[in-house]
Design a protein around this motif. Structure first.
Motif, mmCIF file in Angstrom:
data_model
loop_
_atom_site.group_PDB
_atom_site.id
_atom_site.type_symbol
_atom_site.label_atom_id
_atom_site.label_comp_id
_atom_site.label_asym_id
_atom_site.label_seq_id
_atom_site.Cartn_x
_atom_site.Cartn_y
_atom_site.Cartn_z
ATOM 1 N N ARG A 141 0.829 -1.215 0.000
ATOM 2 C CA ARG A 141 0.000 0.000 0.000
ATOM 3 C C ARG A 141 0.857 1.256 0.000
ATOM 4 N NH1 ARG A 141 -4.066 -2.333 4.657
ATOM 5 N NH2 ARG A 141 -5.458 -3.519 3.275
ATOM 6 N N ARG B 36 -9.376 3.216 -0.753
ATOM 7 C CA ARG B 36 -10.204 2.113 -0.286
ATOM 8 C C ARG B 36 -11.483 2.668 0.328
ATOM 9 N NH1 ARG B 36 -8.014 -1.574 3.844
ATOM 10 N NH2 ARG B 36 -6.934 0.232 4.669
ATOM 11 N N GLU C 211 -5.098 -2.585 -4.565
ATOM 12 C CA GLU C 211 -5.280 -3.146 -3.231
ATOM 13 C C GLU C 211 -4.990 -4.643 -3.246
ATOM 14 O OE1 GLU C 211 -6.191 -3.418 0.847
ATOM 15 O OE2 GLU C 211 -5.593 -1.758 -0.465
#
Length: 301
Positions: free
Chosen positions: A223, A276, A230
């Protein structure tokens, strides 16, 4: 058109130099290499190798003790579990997951770090084929030697798609335009910077780690580096079943945890991964967290 490397050793009658896997009446396996004039000995008697040379695969031989053994060539999963080891092998259940979810295809250019005993290298070479490329990096020379012997024994000689380098991947990686990278090592996060430069956009990095702490650190490092989507992480477990008449039940033992797998895909240059959406649990990131969005809360907010 010539046969793919190793294909001739996988079909036809048994030949000198072939590996044979015998199965006794109790289901136990014995693996050996056929040699003219030699005998195979067990505590239940012996029989000459010549009895199998020229015989079709799936033949049954009997020892001097009148015990029957089924003779077959070992499958690749059988081979890697019985081959000499320098380091622990990647289990077939995990190798199969790597081939599937890292999308290893014929002709692919693949980099592997952490060769161990050569188990995963053999699976990868079968998948990429003679027209692909597998460049394996192993930091320990003794492990590299064992892996090379195991791979060449399986294919019957050197594989044209394989290159083996002794040394750390992050210090020696010179490959470019790589389609897939597989990291089976203690600290895969140390290689991610080099891997990100070698992978093509859309390429996949697949990491195989043993512990939850390694898994967490690898995911956070992916990340942080900012050029992958992801990551996805999982483990697999295999449970065999006992089937005998009406007694159909799971075996008492199973192949449980061997390792965690995680994959992530390389983004195009200059592209930032989308935020996210799923909000992490409260307290999932401590006060000392320094990763993405550290100044504005946990990732995803």
């Amino acid at each position: 058109m010539s046969e793919p490397t190793g294909a001739a050793r996988r079909r036809g009658p048994f030949k000198v130099g072939d590996q044979v896997q015998l199965t006794d009446p109790k289901g136990r396996h014995y693996t050996f290499t056929l040699e003219a004039g030699k005998n195979f000995h067990t505590h239940k008697g012996s029989f000459p190798h010549d009895e199998l040379i020229g015989a079709p695969e799936g033949s049954v031989v009997r020892t001097t003790g009148n015990v029957a053994y089924l003779a077959l060539r070992p499958l690749l999963p059988d081979y890697v579990l019985s081959m000499p080891r320098g380091a622990a092998v990647v289990y077939p259940k995990d190798a199969g997951q790597i081939l599937a979810f890292a999308d290893i295809f014929p002709g692919a250019r693949v980099v592997e770090a952490g060769v161990g005993s050569g188990s995963l290298s053999t699976f990868l070479l079968r998948a990429v084929g003679d027209q692909g490329m597998l460049h394996s990096y192993e930091r320990r020379e003794d492990f590299a030697e064992i892996a090379q012997q195991n791979v060449e024994r399986y294919f019957g000689g050197p594989h044209p798609a394989w290159q083996l380098t002794v040394g750390d991947l992050q210090d020696n990686l010179s490959d470019t335009e790589v389609d897939r990278v597989v990291l089976d090592m203690l600290a895969p996060w140390e290689c991610l910077e080099a891997v990100s430069k070698a992978l093509v956009p859309g390429g996949i990095v697949c990491c195989y780690v043993a512990t939850t702490t390694q898994l967490a650190r690898t995911v956070e490092s992916i990340r942080e580096i900012g050029c992958f989507n992801e990551p996805s992480a999982w483990e697999s477990m295999v449970r065999n079943w006992h089937i005998e008449g009406l007694a159909v039940r799971p075996d008492h033992r199973m192949i449980g945890h061997t390792g965690f797998l995680l994959t992530a895909r390389r983004l195009a240059d200059g592209v930032e991964p989308p935020m996210r959406r799923r909000r992490p649990s409260k307290g999932a990131y401590g006060d000392d967290y320094t990763g993405p969005n550290a100044d504005g809360g946990a990732p995803g907010r």
